[in-house]
Design a protein around this motif. Structure first.
Motif, PDB file in Angstrom:
ATOM      1  N   VAL A   1      -4.515  -6.402  -7.744  1.00 20.21           N
ATOM      2  CA  VAL A   1      -3.907  -7.118  -6.620  1.00 20.21           C
ATOM      3  C   VAL A   1      -4.371  -6.423  -5.350  1.00 20.21           C
ATOM      4  CG1 VAL A   1      -1.754  -7.820  -5.493  1.00 20.21           C
ATOM      5  CG2 VAL A   1      -1.876  -7.712  -8.009  1.00 20.21           C
ATOM      6  N   SER A   2      -5.114  -7.128  -4.517  1.00 20.71           N
ATOM      7  CA  SER A   2      -5.629  -6.550  -3.267  1.00 20.71           C
ATOM      8  C   SER A   2      -4.509  -6.400  -2.249  1.00 20.71           C
ATOM      9  CB  SER A   2      -6.709  -7.458  -2.674  1.00 20.71           C
ATOM     10  OG  SER A   2      -7.781  -7.593  -3.570  1.00 20.71           O
ATOM     11  N   ARG A   3      -4.692  -5.486  -1.307  1.00 19.99           N
ATOM     12  CA  ARG A   3      -3.721  -5.338  -0.223  1.00 19.99           C
ATOM     13  C   ARG A   3      -3.715  -6.580   0.666  1.00 19.99           C
ATOM     14  NH1 ARG A   3      -5.413   0.462   1.775  1.00 19.99           N
ATOM     15  NH2 ARG A   3      -7.350  -0.415   1.037  1.00 19.99           N
TER      16      ARG A   3
ATOM     17  N   ALA B   1       0.845  -1.194   0.000  1.00 19.62           N
ATOM     18  CA  ALA B   1       0.000   0.000   0.000  1.00 19.62           C
ATOM     19  C   ALA B   1       0.877   1.239   0.000  1.00 19.62           C
ATOM     20  CB  ALA B   1      -0.907   0.001   1.219  1.00 19.62           C
ATOM     21  N   THR B   2       0.488   2.239  -0.803  1.00 21.80           N
ATOM     22  CA  THR B   2       1.273   3.467  -0.856  1.00 21.80           C
ATOM     23  C   THR B   2       0.728   4.530   0.082  1.00 21.80           C
ATOM     24  OG1 THR B   2      -0.051   4.167  -2.745  1.00 21.80           O
ATOM     25  CG2 THR B   2       2.055   3.110  -3.221  1.00 21.80           C
ATOM     26  N   SER B   3      -0.569   4.480   0.349  1.00 25.17           N
ATOM     27  CA  SER B   3      -1.174   5.545   1.151  1.00 25.17           C
ATOM     28  C   SER B   3      -1.432   5.143   2.602  1.00 25.17           C
ATOM     29  CB  SER B   3      -2.499   5.985   0.514  1.00 25.17           C
ATOM     30  OG  SER B   3      -3.371   4.879   0.420  1.00 25.17           O
TER      31      SER B   3
ATOM     32  N   ILE C   1       3.741  -7.230  -2.232  1.00 21.14           N
ATOM     33  CA  ILE C   1       4.207  -7.176  -3.608  1.00 21.14           C
ATOM     34  C   ILE C   1       4.199  -5.725  -4.056  1.00 21.14           C
ATOM     35  CG2 ILE C   1       3.735  -7.936  -5.964  1.00 21.14           C
ATOM     36  CD1 ILE C   1       2.258 -10.346  -4.593  1.00 21.14           C
ATOM     37  N   ASP C   2       5.336  -5.275  -4.543  1.00 24.64           N
ATOM     38  CA  ASP C   2       5.477  -3.893  -4.989  1.00 24.64           C
ATOM     39  C   ASP C   2       4.977  -3.787  -6.426  1.00 24.64           C
ATOM     40  OD1 ASP C   2       6.122  -1.239  -5.031  1.00 24.64           O
ATOM     41  OD2 ASP C   2       8.278  -1.544  -5.216  1.00 24.64           O
ATOM     42  N   THR C   3       3.700  -3.412  -6.575  1.00 21.68           N
ATOM     43  CA  THR C   3       3.087  -3.303  -7.899  1.00 21.68           C
ATOM     44  C   THR C   3       2.044  -2.192  -7.887  1.00 21.68           C
ATOM     45  OG1 THR C   3       1.851  -4.476  -9.615  1.00 21.68           O
ATOM     46  CG2 THR C   3       1.341  -5.070  -7.352  1.00 21.68           C
TER      47      THR C   3
END
Length: 108
Positions: A45-47, A27-29, A38-40
């Protein structure tokens, strides 16, 4: 033996621990609760996407079982859709696809 997932796009390896491993998108936020993030930017792709549970069997072998986390996105193992409460036993080199992201399971 080591159990891990490999992101086929980036080559990143994610080591699995005994017990329950939650796999999802980083997650970014907000903070992600996933054990394996997973960095995507793939929003399919769910958190919190799926679980892999590792169990030690009586013969000493490790059994890996994949199940969906409660989300609306799909998970495929070797091109078979995993639905609802399905639990799938993983084998070495099984392909896990979530949206456009492909992961390979290794038991080496």
């Amino acid at each position: 033996r080591t159990q891990y997932l490999m992101d086929l796009r980036s080559g990143a390896r994610f080591t699995l621990s005994m017990g329950r491993n939650l796999v999802g998108r980083r997650a970014t936020s907000s903070a992600s609760v996933a054990d394996i993030q997973i960095d995507t930017k793939d929003m399919g792709v769910s958190r919190s996407h799926f679980y892999i549970e590792l169990h030690c069997m009586d013969d000493g072998k490790i059994k890996a079982v994949l199940s969906n986390a409660k989300n609306k996105n799909t998970t495929f193992v070797n091109n078979e859709l995993i639905e609802g409460e399905d639990k799938i036993v993983l084998h070495n080199r099984d392909l896990i696809r979530i949206s456009q992201t492909e992961l390979k399971y290794f038991n080496e």
